[in-house]
Scaffold this motif. Structure first.
Motif, PDB file in Angstrom:
ATOM      1  N   HIS A  77     -12.645 -22.918 -17.284  1.00 39.75           N
ATOM      2  CA  HIS A  77     -12.366 -22.526 -15.903  1.00 39.75           C
ATOM      3  C   HIS A  77     -13.629 -22.644 -15.066  1.00 39.75           C
ATOM      4  O   HIS A  77     -14.743 -22.444 -15.562  1.00 39.75           O
ATOM      5  N   VAL A  78     -13.441 -22.956 -13.792  1.00 36.27           N
ATOM      6  CA  VAL A  78     -14.519 -22.881 -12.817  1.00 36.27           C
ATOM      7  C   VAL A  78     -14.040 -21.977 -11.688  1.00 36.27           C
ATOM      8  O   VAL A  78     -12.947 -22.172 -11.149  1.00 36.27           O
ATOM      9  N   ASP A  79     -14.838 -20.951 -11.365  1.00 39.54           N
ATOM     10  CA  ASP A  79     -14.507 -20.021 -10.290  1.00 39.54           C
ATOM     11  C   ASP A  79     -15.555 -20.114  -9.196  1.00 39.54           C
ATOM     12  O   ASP A  79     -16.758 -20.136  -9.484  1.00 39.54           O
ATOM     13  N   SER A 225     -16.644 -20.843 -17.138  1.00 41.33           N
ATOM     14  CA  SER A 225     -16.250 -20.171 -18.385  1.00 41.33           C
ATOM     15  C   SER A 225     -16.010 -21.218 -19.472  1.00 41.33           C
ATOM     16  O   SER A 225     -15.240 -22.161 -19.267  1.00 41.33           O
ATOM     17  N   PHE A 226     -16.669 -21.029 -20.626  1.00 38.22           N
ATOM     18  CA  PHE A 226     -16.646 -22.025 -21.687  1.00 38.22           C
ATOM     19  C   PHE A 226     -15.827 -21.566 -22.894  1.00 38.22           C
ATOM     20  O   PHE A 226     -15.574 -20.380 -23.091  1.00 38.22           O
ATOM     21  N   GLN A 230     -19.000 -18.127 -23.434  1.00 36.75           N
ATOM     22  CA  GLN A 230     -20.117 -18.004 -22.499  1.00 36.75           C
ATOM     23  C   GLN A 230     -19.633 -18.183 -21.071  1.00 36.75           C
ATOM     24  O   GLN A 230     -18.777 -19.017 -20.781  1.00 36.75           O
ATOM     25  N   VAL A 231     -20.215 -17.384 -20.164  1.00 33.49           N
ATOM     26  CA  VAL A 231     -19.950 -17.521 -18.737  1.00 33.49           C
ATOM     27  C   VAL A 231     -21.280 -17.810 -18.046  1.00 33.49           C
ATOM     28  O   VAL A 231     -22.211 -17.013 -18.122  1.00 33.49           O
ATOM     29  N   VAL A 232     -21.368 -18.962 -17.406  1.00 35.41           N
ATOM     30  CA  VAL A 232     -22.580 -19.368 -16.709  1.00 35.41           C
ATOM     31  C   VAL A 232     -22.394 -19.102 -15.214  1.00 35.41           C
ATOM     32  O   VAL A 232     -21.409 -19.533 -14.626  1.00 35.41           O
ATOM     33  N   LYS A 233     -23.349 -18.378 -14.609  1.00 31.68           N
ATOM     34  CA  LYS A 233     -23.232 -17.994 -13.203  1.00 31.68           C
ATOM     35  C   LYS A 233     -24.265 -18.733 -12.369  1.00 31.68           C
ATOM     36  O   LYS A 233     -25.369 -19.011 -12.828  1.00 31.68           O
TER      37      LYS A 233
END
Length: 242
Positions: A77-79, A225-226, A230-233
């Protein structure tokens, strides 16, 4: 970006949604020296007002550097959160039917629902592939990124972006979530590595601006979101003028 801001997310997320944006958020992993360079042009670059929103057209170029011995993580996902002063007018324009789009491609959509295009350069192992993306209006709460790959196997599929208006939020105007289909993460058993993307989006006042903050910066926030959990901000801003 007041307007620029909209861009990046929008297409910035706009554009890159089809696997493009994903990779763009993949770089922040600590153990991998991944780099990204983004150049954005918004036309015009002056903000509108609530009574007279200013429609914008966004041109985004991004280059992504990933070590060749690195297996790209899979983005699910990309937010993206857009700043106050941005306006999405999807309800004002013809929308494409998702089922028809998935079966027959963008040619089945109303002409005025086509809002932009993007091209990308990616690699499947050592083989280069050049995804083409069409940005399509999906109505008040949707935007579609119809993505076509020819190598290493043909894939043609709409990527869905869900848009939520954040009416009571003091900081953000909209939240965009793009869910990436598995067959655009891995093609013919090979994870895709994105190198470069160039996209242009905007028709009339489909994307518009209504104000420029006192500090003349439009700030936005994105998260990737991977599959690893992992969530990269990432936080960014672009200058604007009233």
């Amino acid at each position: 970006m007041k307007r620029r801001r909209w861009v990046a997310g929008g297409v910035a997320a706009l554009v890159c949604a089809a696997g493009v944006l994903l990779a763009a958020l993949a770089f922040a992993q600590d153990e991998v020296p991944i780099t990204i360079t983004v150049t954005t042009k918004v036309t015009p670059n002056r903000a509108g007002t609530p009574k007279h929103p200013q429609g914008i057209r966004i041109d985004v170029r991004a280059k992504i550097g990933i070590p060749s011995d690195y297996d790209p993580p899979l983005v699910q996902h990309v937010d993206v959160w857009f700043p106050r002063g941005g306006l999405y007018n999807g309800a004002k324009y013809p929308a494409c039917n998702l089922r028809l789009l998935a079966r027959r491609g963008p040619s089945i959509c109303p002409k005025r629902s086509i809002m932009g295009h993007a091209t990308a350069t990616a690699r499947a192992d050592t083989v280069f592939t050049y995804p083409k993306i069409t940005v399509i209006n999906g109505g008040a709460t949707k935007v579609y990124f119809y993505t076509v790959l020819q190598v290493p196997a043909r894939v043609a599929e709409p990527v869905v972006g869900d848009i939520v208006k954040l009416s009571g939020d003091p900081k953000w105007s909209y939240h965009l979530r793009v869910s990436i289909p598995k067959n655009l993460q891995i093609v013919a058993g090979i994870p895709l590595r994105l190198d470069e993307v160039h996209g242009v989006a905007g028709r009339g006042d489909w994307l518009a601006t209504t104000s420029c903050p006192a500090d003349h910066r439009w700030r936005w926030h994105a998260e990737g979101s991977f599959s690893t959990g992992q969530v990269v901000k990432y936080d960014g801003s672009v200058g604007c003028r009233s």
